[in-house]
Design a protein around this motif. Sequence first.
Motif, PDB file in Angstrom:
ATOM      1  N   ARG A 299       0.824  -1.217   0.000  1.00 40.81           N
ATOM      2  CA  ARG A 299       0.000   0.000   0.000  1.00 40.81           C
ATOM      3  C   ARG A 299       0.856   1.264   0.000  1.00 40.81           C
ATOM      4  NH1 ARG A 299      -3.361  -1.626   4.471  1.00 40.81           N
ATOM      5  NH2 ARG A 299      -4.225  -3.451   3.495  1.00 40.81           N
ATOM      6  N   VAL A 300       1.995   1.225   0.697  1.00 36.10           N
ATOM      7  CA  VAL A 300       2.878   2.404   0.686  1.00 36.10           C
ATOM      8  C   VAL A 300       3.995   2.258  -0.364  1.00 36.10           C
ATOM      9  CG1 VAL A 300       2.413   3.125   3.054  1.00 36.10           C
ATOM     10  CG2 VAL A 300       4.274   1.513   2.627  1.00 36.10           C
ATOM     11  N   ARG A 301       3.738   1.362  -1.322  1.00 35.93           N
ATOM     12  CA  ARG A 301       4.639   1.107  -2.459  1.00 35.93           C
ATOM     13  C   ARG A 301       6.058   0.752  -2.027  1.00 35.93           C
ATOM     14  NH1 ARG A 301       1.431   5.170  -4.841  1.00 35.93           N
ATOM     15  NH2 ARG A 301       0.081   4.219  -6.367  1.00 35.93           N
ATOM     16  N   GLU A 302       6.163  -0.091  -1.023  1.00 40.15           N
ATOM     17  CA  GLU A 302       7.472  -0.591  -0.590  1.00 40.15           C
ATOM     18  C   GLU A 302       7.485  -2.083  -0.852  1.00 40.15           C
ATOM     19  OE1 GLU A 302      10.211   0.472   1.031  1.00 40.15           O
ATOM     20  OE2 GLU A 302       9.704   2.574   1.318  1.00 40.15           O
ATOM     21  N   ASP A 303       8.638  -2.588  -1.337  1.00 43.55           N
ATOM     22  CA  ASP A 303       8.751  -4.040  -1.464  1.00 43.55           C
ATOM     23  C   ASP A 303       9.139  -4.627  -0.122  1.00 43.55           C
ATOM     24  OD1 ASP A 303       8.060  -4.235  -4.037  1.00 43.55           O
ATOM     25  OD2 ASP A 303      10.131  -4.137  -4.812  1.00 43.55           O
ATOM     26  N   PHE A 304       8.567  -5.778   0.173  1.00 42.33           N
ATOM     27  CA  PHE A 304       8.962  -6.442   1.417  1.00 42.33           C
ATOM     28  C   PHE A 304      10.084  -7.425   1.097  1.00 42.33           C
ATOM     29  CE2 PHE A 304       8.731 -10.161   4.119  1.00 42.33           C
ATOM     30  CZ  PHE A 304       8.811  -9.591   5.368  1.00 42.33           C
TER      31      PHE A 304
END
Length: 353
Positions: A299-304
């Motif tokens: 949702r916050v455009r971060e890859d996990f």
Amino acid sequence: MKKKVLLMGASGSGKTSMRSLIFSNNPASLTARLGATVDVEQNHVRFLGDLILNLWDCGGQDSFMDSYLSTQQSTIFSHVGVLIYVFEVESRNMTKDLEYYKDCVRALRKYSPEAAVFLLVHKMDLVRGNKVQVLEKKSKELRVASEDTPITVFGTSIYDESLYKAWSRIVHTLIPNAAVLSKHLTTLAAACSATEVVLFERTTFLVIATSTPSTPSTSSIPFSQSHTPSESLQSTQSTQSIPQSSTPTTSSQSTGISYTSDLYNGQDGVYDSGPHKMDPTRYERTSELIKAFKLSCARVREDFHALEMELPEFTAVLDELTKNTYVLIVVHDPSIETAALKLNVRLARRKFE
Ligand code: GTP
């Protein structure tokens, strides 16, 4: 290696909802929008390296069920590895559900006598009374209906970790080298002086294998000596680091997801025996939490990619192990650095690929 998994049960019992949660990473809140499955929806899910789950989600409306049990019988019930049959805990027509179930088991015995049978008593969140008693009563009813067929029953709901527990156990039975994986994890645990090491499948975050409990040694030693120590200090840029906290619950500010420390250091309730009182539902709760965390990252455009936690009670590192897996290392010894754990993960990779 392909394993056919049949997912069957009455219309509206929740089959597609669980499939969308576990295999498509959708949140439970979106399942109300799913339409009824028409006939059979087939999916191939590459699970672990060579292991491919061939998932057959069989629409549960009567006309489809009648067709599976007549004209399509040999197609549906041949070469099955596992049958997962879903019953709504508060089904309005249990007699009819059981009739269909019995017919399916008969067909399964004919075409795939070796297949394992798992029964999910689903939507347990809707039970208002004593859930344990309700599940016991349902299990008895299902055992009688199953006659001589060995079954395993789970109570499940898409709104808690119970779904992950059931599916992790089911998938575990399909993994051919589970015992070898567990042995390697135990070696890794010893090398890290870890209390526990857990292996998760990358997409579903289902638990594949865990280390077996052993007495940790006093210091963290590398898994193999073939790499230079300086490599251990290279940090992964994309690691989500959860800072040390004095409160029992930590949360990542960017995502708003909470990760409770009582999973690996219990205060209340029932916990595994042993010095660290670990919550027996910790594996499935971790799967559920990490999936929610991954969704928040998206949702916050971060890859996990990885996660580190340093709490007063324990340290945990979750890192990519292979293309298809993540490993979680939990350490209760405060002198062990996360960098050492990450080095050991890197050194252990070869063993698991
Ligand atoms: P067919 O495709 O017709 O065979 O139905 P299905 O078994 O695939 O049912 P589906 O997954 O479409 O779910 C039907 C409804 O049940 C949806 O509105 C879901 O939100 C709801 N549902 C699924 N799982 C649960 C659960 O664990 N608890 C509750 N309360 N509702 C659930």
